[in-house]
Design a protein around this motif. Structure first.
Motif, PDB file in Angstrom:
ATOM      1  N   GLY A  70      45.816  39.740  39.190  1.00  7.03           N
ATOM      2  CA  GLY A  70      47.415  39.385  39.318  1.00  7.03           C
ATOM      3  C   GLY A  70      47.412  41.256  40.063  1.00  7.03           C
ATOM      4  O   GLY A  70      46.314  42.258  39.872  1.00  7.03           O
ATOM      5  N   ASP A  71      48.477  41.149  40.684  1.00  2.00           N
ATOM      6  CA  ASP A  71      48.635  42.886  40.841  1.00  2.00           C
ATOM      7  C   ASP A  71      49.318  43.899  40.016  1.00  2.00           C
ATOM      8  O   ASP A  71      49.472  43.099  38.773  1.00  2.00           O
ATOM      9  N   ASP A  72      48.271  45.018  40.201  1.00  3.15           N
ATOM     10  CA  ASP A  72      48.669  45.773  39.071  1.00  3.15           C
ATOM     11  C   ASP A  72      50.139  46.694  39.028  1.00  3.15           C
ATOM     12  O   ASP A  72      51.076  47.246  40.712  1.00  3.15           O
ATOM     13  N   PRO A  73      51.274  46.529  38.075  1.00  3.45           N
ATOM     14  CA  PRO A  73      52.529  46.341  38.470  1.00  3.45           C
ATOM     15  C   PRO A  73      52.543  47.854  38.433  1.00  3.45           C
ATOM     16  O   PRO A  73      53.802  48.685  38.695  1.00  3.45           O
ATOM     17  N   THR A  74      51.783  49.077  37.784  1.00  2.07           N
ATOM     18  CA  THR A  74      51.880  50.254  38.305  1.00  2.07           C
ATOM     19  C   THR A  74      52.005  50.880  39.365  1.00  2.07           C
ATOM     20  O   THR A  74      51.625  52.444  39.682  1.00  2.07           O
ATOM     21  N   HIS A  75      51.081  50.393  39.984  1.00  2.00           N
ATOM     22  CA  HIS A  75      50.567  50.562  41.745  1.00  2.00           C
ATOM     23  C   HIS A  75      51.822  50.054  42.597  1.00  2.00           C
ATOM     24  O   HIS A  75      52.192  49.170  42.602  1.00  2.00           O
ATOM     25  N   LYS A  76      52.257  50.743  43.527  1.00  2.00           N
ATOM     26  CA  LYS A  76      52.893  50.456  44.249  1.00  2.00           C
ATOM     27  C   LYS A  76      52.487  49.186  45.655  1.00  2.00           C
ATOM     28  O   LYS A  76      50.989  49.925  45.704  1.00  2.00           O
ATOM     29  N   GLY A  77      53.645  48.325  46.132  1.00  3.43           N
ATOM     30  CA  GLY A  77      53.192  47.497  46.810  1.00  3.43           C
ATOM     31  C   GLY A  77      52.790  46.053  45.681  1.00  3.43           C
ATOM     32  O   GLY A  77      52.255  46.018  45.172  1.00  3.43           O
ATOM     33  N   LEU A  78      51.560  45.669  46.619  1.00  2.00           N
ATOM     34  CA  LEU A  78      51.261  44.068  46.387  1.00  2.00           C
ATOM     35  C   LEU A  78      49.623  44.096  46.474  1.00  2.00           C
ATOM     36  O   LEU A  78      49.622  44.590  47.758  1.00  2.00           O
ATOM     37  N   GLN A  79      48.676  43.985  45.788  1.00  4.30           N
ATOM     38  CA  GLN A  79      47.210  43.794  45.995  1.00  4.30           C
ATOM     39  C   GLN A  79      46.688  42.820  45.118  1.00  4.30           C
ATOM     40  O   GLN A  79      46.500  43.570  44.073  1.00  4.30           O
ATOM     41  N   VAL A  80      45.960  41.807  45.757  1.00  6.43           N
ATOM     42  CA  VAL A  80      45.995  40.228  44.397  1.00  6.43           C
ATOM     43  C   VAL A  80      44.474  40.653  45.700  1.00  6.43           C
ATOM     44  O   VAL A  80      44.682  40.417  46.087  1.00  6.43           O
ATOM     45  N   SER A  81      43.829  39.432  44.758  1.00  8.97           N
ATOM     46  CA  SER A  81      42.784  38.916  44.852  1.00  8.97           C
ATOM     47  C   SER A  81      42.045  38.260  44.219  1.00  8.97           C
ATOM     48  O   SER A  81      42.020  37.928  42.913  1.00  8.97           O
ATOM     49  N   CYS A  82      41.141  37.472  44.887  1.00 11.00           N
ATOM     50  CA  CYS A  82      40.381  35.947  44.166  1.00 11.00           C
ATOM     51  C   CYS A  82      39.191  35.949  44.620  1.00 11.00           C
ATOM     52  O   CYS A  82      38.560  36.781  45.984  1.00 11.00           O
ATOM     53  N   TYR A  83      38.062  36.105  43.455  1.00  8.04           N
ATOM     54  CA  TYR A  83      36.457  35.990  44.150  1.00  8.04           C
ATOM     55  C   TYR A  83      35.801  34.336  43.259  1.00  8.04           C
ATOM     56  O   TYR A  83      36.293  34.702  42.418  1.00  8.04           O
ATOM     57  N   HIS A  84      34.671  34.356  43.957  1.00  7.11           N
ATOM     58  CA  HIS A  84      34.030  32.646  43.791  1.00  7.11           C
ATOM     59  C   HIS A  84      33.913  33.697  41.301  1.00  7.11           C
ATOM     60  O   HIS A  84      33.425  35.052  42.019  1.00  7.11           O
ATOM     61  N   LYS A  85      33.430  32.836  41.335  1.00 10.15           N
ATOM     62  CA  LYS A  85      32.917  33.037  39.628  1.00 10.15           C
ATOM     63  C   LYS A  85      31.765  33.858  39.357  1.00 10.15           C
ATOM     64  O   LYS A  85      31.192  34.625  38.625  1.00 10.15           O
ATOM     65  N   SER A  86      31.017  33.425  40.574  1.00  8.16           N
ATOM     66  CA  SER A  86      29.040  34.335  40.459  1.00  8.16           C
ATOM     67  C   SER A  86      29.753  35.650  40.441  1.00  8.16           C
ATOM     68  O   SER A  86      27.794  36.593  40.133  1.00  8.16           O
ATOM     69  N   LEU A  87      30.692  36.216  41.402  1.00 10.97           N
ATOM     70  CA  LEU A  87      30.835  38.115  41.247  1.00 10.97           C
ATOM     71  C   LEU A  87      31.409  38.736  40.222  1.00 10.97           C
ATOM     72  O   LEU A  87      31.881  39.765  40.069  1.00 10.97           O
ATOM     73  N   GLU A  88      31.958  37.203  39.046  1.00 13.77           N
ATOM     74  CA  GLU A  88      32.287  38.362  37.736  1.00 13.77           C
ATOM     75  C   GLU A  88      32.165  39.373  37.143  1.00 13.77           C
ATOM     76  O   GLU A  88      32.263  40.389  36.771  1.00 13.77           O
ATOM     77  N   PRO A  89      30.436  39.327  36.839  1.00 11.74           N
ATOM     78  CA  PRO A  89      29.689  40.457  35.966  1.00 11.74           C
ATOM     79  C   PRO A  89      29.467  41.434  37.188  1.00 11.74           C
ATOM     80  O   PRO A  89      29.971  42.883  35.941  1.00 11.74           O
ATOM     81  N   PHE A  90      29.024  41.413  38.310  1.00 15.37           N
ATOM     82  CA  PHE A  90      29.242  42.416  39.214  1.00 15.37           C
ATOM     83  C   PHE A  90      31.313  43.153  39.333  1.00 15.37           C
ATOM     84  O   PHE A  90      30.933  44.601  38.635  1.00 15.37           O
ATOM     85  N   MET A  91      31.806  42.475  39.459  1.00 16.70           N
ATOM     86  CA  MET A  91      33.439  42.977  39.061  1.00 16.70           C
ATOM     87  C   MET A  91      33.813  43.035  37.856  1.00 16.70           C
ATOM     88  O   MET A  91      34.538  44.640  37.525  1.00 16.70           O
ATOM     89  N   ALA A  92      33.607  42.319  36.513  1.00 18.17           N
ATOM     90  CA  ALA A  92      33.371  43.268  35.366  1.00 18.17           C
ATOM     91  C   ALA A  92      33.274  44.846  35.154  1.00 18.17           C
ATOM     92  O   ALA A  92      33.491  45.861  34.557  1.00 18.17           O
ATOM     93  N   ARG A  93      32.067  44.100  35.635  1.00 17.92           N
ATOM     94  CA  ARG A  93      31.397  45.994  35.271  1.00 17.92           C
ATOM     95  C   ARG A  93      31.698  47.843  36.017  1.00 17.92           C
ATOM     96  O   ARG A  93      31.863  48.320  35.365  1.00 17.92           O
ATOM     97  N   GLY A  94      32.541  46.624  37.051  1.00 19.56           N
ATOM     98  CA  GLY A  94      32.897  48.449  37.576  1.00 19.56           C
ATOM     99  C   GLY A  94      33.936  48.545  36.826  1.00 19.56           C
ATOM    100  O   GLY A  94      34.464  48.972  37.297  1.00 19.56           O
ATOM    101  N   ARG A  95      35.059  47.390  36.681  1.00 21.07           N
ATOM    102  CA  ARG A  95      36.250  47.533  35.724  1.00 21.07           C
ATOM    103  C   ARG A  95      35.679  48.573  34.520  1.00 21.07           C
ATOM    104  O   ARG A  95      36.087  49.218  33.944  1.00 21.07           O
ATOM    105  N   GLU A  96      34.680  48.005  33.747  1.00 19.44           N
ATOM    106  CA  GLU A  96      34.013  48.567  32.573  1.00 19.44           C
ATOM    107  C   GLU A  96      34.001  49.766  33.045  1.00 19.44           C
ATOM    108  O   GLU A  96      34.119  50.721  32.281  1.00 19.44           O
ATOM    109  N   LEU A  97      33.309  50.369  33.608  1.00 19.23           N
ATOM    110  CA  LEU A  97      33.031  52.154  33.964  1.00 19.23           C
ATOM    111  C   LEU A  97      34.160  52.537  34.365  1.00 19.23           C
ATOM    112  O   LEU A  97      34.247  53.644  33.869  1.00 19.23           O
ATOM    113  N   ARG A  98      34.868  52.069  35.062  1.00 13.23           N
ATOM    114  CA  ARG A  98      36.473  52.772  35.239  1.00 13.23           C
ATOM    115  C   ARG A  98      37.068  52.435  33.823  1.00 13.23           C
ATOM    116  O   ARG A  98      37.597  54.322  33.669  1.00 13.23           O
TER     117      ARG A  98
END
Length: 192
Positions: A70-98
């Motif tokens: 979903g869109d992050d309400p603390t950021h101006k505008g709208l940014q939503v993304s959807c991806y195939h579940k096979s990408l979740e380890p890669f995406m989750a790791r990026g979120r974890e690092l940040r």
């Protein structure tokens, strides 16, 4: 274009806080907005994660292979993304690092590359990520994307190069191009 490129690479943007969350930010609105990048046939079954403070929490379990953020309400505008579940380890790791304070792209990329090389992250042979961006988040998400929006599809093809695919590496807005060639997160950029 820069914002879209950063999202495609799995980078979360740091933006100035937006105005306070309005009444349109009900959970129903969040879910409807989050699934907008998907075709109608995939929307109802997508898993949906939305922001509650700095954290992403699941508000709807999925019954198909797609995950939507979903869109992050603390950021101006709208940014939503959807991806195939096979990408979740890669995406989750990026979120974890940040979340751990590692925000420079080079450092995130280095950690992810080490994770891929060690086998901690297994990249899929191919997968899609689709995003929608708009300057405003004041719209009826159930009725569809905002009037003035931009869309981007990204097809991950790990280790792909111009030589292996015939897809040019030169950035373009009028044709597909290959970003991060030769890396585990190489992907084809398709603006629409």
């Amino acid at each position: 274009m820069i914002r879209a490129l950063m999202v495609a690479a799995g980078v979360v943007l740091i933006a100035a806080p937006a105005a306070a969350q309005g009444p349109q930010r009900s959970e129903r609105w969040e879910i409807a907005a989050a699934v907008l990048p998907l075709p109608d046939s995939l929307r109802a079954g997508a898993r949906v994660l939305v922001y509650r403070g700095p954290d992403l929490v699941e508000v709807r379990a999925g019954s198909n292979e797609m995950i939507c953020l979903g869109d992050d309400p603390t950021h101006k505008g709208l940014q939503v993304s959807c991806y195939h579940k096979s990408l979740e380890p890669f995406m989750a790791r990026g979120r974890e690092l940040r979340a751990a304070g590692i925000t420079k792209r080079e450092a995130v990329d280095s950690a992810r590359l080490a994770d891929v090389k060690s086998g901690r992250i297994v990249m899929p042979s191919s997968a899609i990520l689709s995003s929608i961006f708009a300057d405003s988040d004041s719209f009826d998400a159930a009725a569809g994307p905002p009037e003035k929006h931009r869309a981007l599809d990204v097809i991950y093809l790990p280790y792909a190069t111009q030589e292996s695919t015939g897809i040019p590496e030169q950035p373009a807005t009028d044709r597909p191009w290959l970003m991060f060639p030769g890396l585990p997160w190489a992907h084809v950029m398709l603006a629409r």
